[in-house]
Design a protein around this motif. Structure first.
Motif, short mmCIF file in Angstrom:
data_model
loop_
_atom_site.label_atom_id
_atom_site.label_comp_id
_atom_site.label_asym_id
_atom_site.label_seq_id
_atom_site.Cartn_x
_atom_site.Cartn_y
_atom_site.Cartn_z
N LEU A 230 0.82 -1.21 0.00
CA LEU A 230 0.00 0.00 0.00
C LEU A 230 0.86 1.26 0.00
N GLU B 116 1.78 2.31 -3.64
CA GLU B 116 0.75 2.56 -4.65
C GLU B 116 0.76 4.05 -4.97
N SER C 85 -0.73 7.63 -6.51
CA SER C 85 -2.00 8.31 -6.77
C SER C 85 -2.17 8.44 -8.27
N ASN D 31 -8.14 5.70 -5.51
CA ASN D 31 -7.37 4.78 -4.67
C ASN D 31 -6.91 5.53 -3.42
N SER E 79 -3.98 6.35 -2.20
CA SER E 79 -2.95 7.38 -2.40
C SER E 79 -3.54 8.66 -2.99
N SER E 80 -4.53 8.52 -3.86
CA SER E 80 -5.16 9.71 -4.45
C SER E 80 -5.88 10.54 -3.39
N THR F 17 -12.03 3.58 -0.32
CA THR F 17 -11.26 3.51 -1.56
C THR F 17 -11.41 2.10 -2.14
N LYS F 18 -10.89 1.94 -3.34
CA LYS F 18 -10.91 0.63 -3.97
C LYS F 18 -9.57 -0.08 -3.80
N THR F 19 -8.70 0.44 -2.96
CA THR F 19 -7.37 -0.12 -2.75
C THR F 19 -7.43 -1.32 -1.80
N VAL G 264 -10.34 -3.27 2.20
CA VAL G 264 -9.88 -2.15 1.39
C VAL G 264 -9.53 -0.99 2.31
#
Length: 171
Positions: free
Chosen positions: A46, A49, A51, A94, A96-97, A125-127, A134
Motif C-alpha cells: 500500500l 501505490e 495516486s 485509490n 494514495s489519491s 477507496t478501492k485499494t 480495502v
C-alpha cells in the motif's frame, strides 16, 4: 488529463475545487514531511501505490454522497457511478489519491479534508489491503495527521462513505 478553462469555471461556480495529483505514493507523501496517524501500512505494498496523475475536482462542502455510509464497497462504487457531476465523470479513487488530495487541500486552504467539518469520517477507496479488506482515508487533524485505515469491502460502517472524485473526460 486536465479540465478546460470553461469546465473549471463551471466547477468553481458549483463549489468544486480543482487539484492536480502528481502520482505520489503514501511513502512519498510521508517522506515529504506529511503526518500520518496510522502506521500499520508502513512497509506494505500500500505504501508504494501511486495516486492518479492529472486533475481531479471535489466539492469540500459536499465531500461525501448522502446516505453512502453503512454500504458495502460495491454499493458505494455504484453510487459514485450514478453520481452526475457538472462536468466530467465521478470515480472512486485509490488510497494514495485521497491522501495526496487531503494534503493538497490543506496546503491550499488550511482546512482539513476529512476533518472536524466532515465529522472525521472516511472515504472508502478501492485499494485492497488484505484478503477482502480495502483502505479508507480520513480522520485528519493537526495532532494526529491523516489516518489510513482498512475495513471489510462487504461491510458498511457509520463513518465510511463514498467520496466521488470528479475527473475530466474526452481527449
Amino acid at each position: 488529463m486536465k479540465f478546460t478553462l470553461q469546465q473549471k469555471r463551471l466547477l468553481k461556480k458549483q463549489g468544486y475545487l480543482v487539484y492536480e495529483l502528481q502520482g505520489k505514493s503514501i511513502k512519498d507523501l510521508r517522506d515529504e514531511g506529511n503526518n500520518f496517524w496510522s502506521t500499520w501500512h508502513n512497509g506494505t505494498e500500500l505504501e508504494n501505490e501511486k495516486s492518479m496523475m492529472g486533475e481531479v475536482a471535489i466539492n469540500p462542502e459536499k465531500l461525501f454522497l448522502p446516505d453512502s455510509n453503512y454500504k458495502t464497497l460495491a454499493k458505494q462504487e455504484n453510487m459514485i457511478g450514478n453520481f452526475k457531476p457538472p462536468v466530467g465523470k465521478a470515480i472512486m479513487g485509490n488510497a494514495s489519491s485521497y491522501c495526496e488530495l487531503a494534503f493538497l487541500h490543506y496546503e491550499k486552504t488550511k482546512e482539513y479534508l476529512f476533518g472536524a467539518k466532515d465529522n472525521y469520517d472516511y472515504a472508502r477507496t478501492k485499494t485492497p489491503t488484505s484478503s477482502s479488506y480495502v483502505a479508507n482515508v480520513g480522520d485528519f487533524d493537526a495532532g494526529n495527521g491523516l489516518s489510513v485505515y482498512n475495513w471489510g469491502a462487504s461491510n458498511g460502517d457509520v463513518d465510511v462513505h463514498a467520496a466521488p472524485l470528479v475527473v475530466p473526460t474526452g481527449k
